[in-house]
Design a protein around this motif. Structure first.
Motif, PDB file in Angstrom:
ATOM      1  N   GLU A 231      36.949  55.619  18.982  1.00  0.00           N
ATOM      2  CA  GLU A 231      36.247  56.871  19.199  1.00  0.00           C
ATOM      3  C   GLU A 231      34.754  56.617  19.407  1.00  0.00           C
ATOM      4  O   GLU A 231      34.105  55.995  18.573  1.00  0.00           O
ATOM      5  N   TRP A 233      31.398  58.362  19.506  1.00  0.00           N
ATOM      6  CA  TRP A 233      30.738  59.599  19.089  1.00  0.00           C
ATOM      7  C   TRP A 233      29.332  59.625  19.669  1.00  0.00           C
ATOM      8  O   TRP A 233      28.526  58.739  19.415  1.00  0.00           O
ATOM      9  N   SER A 237      30.068  66.507  24.628  1.00  0.00           N
ATOM     10  CA  SER A 237      31.490  66.720  24.294  1.00  0.00           C
ATOM     11  C   SER A 237      32.429  66.036  25.286  1.00  0.00           C
ATOM     12  O   SER A 237      33.290  66.668  25.900  1.00  0.00           O
ATOM     13  N   GLY A 238      32.243  64.736  25.478  1.00  0.00           N
ATOM     14  CA  GLY A 238      33.145  63.981  26.322  1.00  0.00           C
ATOM     15  C   GLY A 238      32.478  63.455  27.575  1.00  0.00           C
ATOM     16  O   GLY A 238      31.248  63.407  27.689  1.00  0.00           O
ATOM     17  N   LYS A 290      33.652  61.874  21.896  1.00  0.00           N
ATOM     18  CA  LYS A 290      33.497  63.113  21.139  1.00  0.00           C
ATOM     19  C   LYS A 290      32.031  63.394  20.820  1.00  0.00           C
ATOM     20  O   LYS A 290      31.194  62.486  20.855  1.00  0.00           O
ATOM     21  N   SER A 298      37.353  69.006  21.435  1.00  0.00           N
ATOM     22  CA  SER A 298      38.389  67.999  21.707  1.00  0.00           C
ATOM     23  C   SER A 298      37.836  66.770  22.421  1.00  0.00           C
ATOM     24  O   SER A 298      38.377  65.681  22.317  1.00  0.00           O
ATOM     25  N   GLY A 299      36.737  66.936  23.183  1.00  0.00           N
ATOM     26  CA  GLY A 299      36.165  65.796  23.890  1.00  0.00           C
ATOM     27  C   GLY A 299      37.051  65.325  25.036  1.00  0.00           C
ATOM     28  O   GLY A 299      37.907  66.061  25.528  1.00  0.00           O
TER      29      GLY A 299
END
Length: 453
Positions: A231, A233, A237-238, A290, A298-299
């Motif tokens: 993941e 971060w 958002s993606g 994310k 949700s990303g």
């Protein structure tokens, strides 16, 4: 044991408040392995200090070093003030002692660089990696103030590379062997916190994986431990249809393939390091991008196969591009000409962004680097050389072959009278590249995004 590898970087390591958010996200996972980048701006400052020292401006370099130390002291101090704990004095002392030791080492490296009157790639890596060494230790210590069992793990013990300073190649076999120790740490109830971006050459010197290489560190570790997810971060958002910093109406993509995400990263998207997805793809590990400021979003999920019915998946762009046109001398045969051109590029390990060829000439678009002058001197033996700088590269990823005619019509309606230096399309990769003047790059990108999305 279902391990999740979490990478935090950029704005997520900006100050004590974002550190708290990072640690709160980590707490939600049962078996997290955490990779962090340097705090915001630190790597750029370190590289700037290195260059100043190499030019004899040691005092200015040491001022930057001092400011880095003070900024990290303040982050820890503010964090501990807002999160009272019985161990805070011990934590603060430990942080100050560790940071002081790292800054002392940094100052010695800067002083050595000033004496040598030059900055070698090896020394640049040793200096640039200081940011992650400091941030990873301090974040692990701050976790203790939240009663978390966070444990700092030195990245050099895990990430083994060759000695290609600045863009080191990982030794995957050794990395897989050394990362086995992480399961022991997790089994003992501890959460490993590891600095990204850097590793260790066979002679024990520090290497770096390239700019934004913390993503790559996370993927290498994720592949080595067979993670359930890797993941990334970040502060968005993606992965978006375009760079949201320049194109506010860009939208996040819910899913894309490893290939599509890799191409986006290669052609300028800042969310991922171009090599990030290789280890994940080999082990078929989903990569999630994310937003740490909106963790419930949700990303973007990056997987082996992704289905979409869009005419174009996304648009990305790169500044600082140059086009190099080599035209063969009459005495050079076509096949020999192309072979010799690309052997020069291979010798310098230069990646070509786009290419157009005929039997007697070839035009390539690549990142404008200092090495271009040297490159032209070698290529002059093959043919006449023309270099044009201050160019930008627009790339359309995931072009639908079924909508090709409609797509071309839309693109040219946007380009209008914009001077286009080069257009290339790769059917197998479904990628369309357009080279324009750098001054018009963002304007054209915005117009194209509006038309296509």
């Amino acid at each position: 044991m279902q391990i999740n590898v979490l990478k935090f970087g950029g704005t997520s390591m900006a100050d004590h408040k974002t550190w708290k958010q990072v640690l709160q996200i980590i707490q939600k996972y049962e078996w997290p392995v955490v990779v962090v980048s340097a705090t915001a701006r630190t790597t750029r400052q370190l590289v700037e200090a290195a260059h100043l020292a190499s030019k004899g401006k040691l005092d200015e370099a040491l001022e930057i070093s001092k400011s880095i130390q003070e900024r990290h002291h303040k982050i820890v101090e503010d964090f501990l003030d807002e999160n009272p704990h019985g161990k805070n004095k011990l934590i603060k002392d430990s942080c100050e002692k560790n940071t002081a030791a790292k800054i002392s080492k940094l100052n010695k490296l800067l002083t050595y660089t000033e004496r040598q009157n030059k900055l070698t790639p090896q020394m640049k890596d040793a200096i640039a990696a200081m940011g992650e060494q400091i941030s990873s230790y301090l974040l692990a210590q701050c976790g203790l103030a939240l009663d978390m069992m966070t444990q700092h793990i030195e990245a050099r013990k895990l990430i083994k590379t060759d000695a290609e300073y600045g863009k080191a190649n990982p030794n995957r076999l050794l990395i897989n062997q050394h990362c086995g120790s992480l399961e022991t740490v997790l089994d003992s109830g501890f959460t490993p916190i590891i600095g990204g971006f850097y590793g260790e050459a066979p002679d024990k010197t520090i290497t770096t994986l390239g700019f934004e290489g913390s993503d790559y560190s996370a993927s290498l570790i994720g592949g080595a431990v067979g993670a359930e997810t890797i993941e990334i971060w970040t502060d968005v958002s993606g992965v978006y249809t375009g760079d949201p910093r320049f194109i506010p109406e860009a939208k996040p993509l819910s899913e894309m393939s490893y290939f599509e995400a890799t191409e986006m990263a290669y052609f300028g998207a800042k969310v991922l390091h171009p090599s990030t997805l290789k280890p994940a793809q080999e082990r078929n590990i989903p990569v999630l991008v994310k937003n740490m400021f909106n963790p419930e979003d949700s990303g973007t999920r990056i997987v082996r196969e992704s289905e979409n019915d869009l005419d174009v998946l996304a648009l990305s762009f790169k500044e600082n591009i140059a086009t190099v046109t080599i035209s063969a001398y009459e005495t050079v045969m076509g096949y020999s000409f192309l072979t010799r051109v690309f052997s020069v590029l291979e010798k310098h390990r230069l990646a070509v962004d786009a290419v157009n060829t005929t039997e007697a000439s070839v035009t390539i678009a690549l990142t404008d680097e200092e090495i271009l002058d040297e490159l032209s001197k070698e290529l002059i033996e093959v043919g006449t050389v023309r270099i044009e700088k201050n160019k930008g590269l627009l790339t359309l990823i995931g072009c639908s072959l079924y909508a090709a005619n409609d797509l071309v019509e839309k693109i040219f309606s946007v380009l209008g009278e914009t001077k286009t230096d080069m257009i290339s399309f790769t059917k197998e990769k479904r990628i369309l590249n357009i080279v324009v003047n750098e001054a018009e790059l963002v304007k054209v990108a915005k117009k194209l995004h509006t038309k296509l999305f």
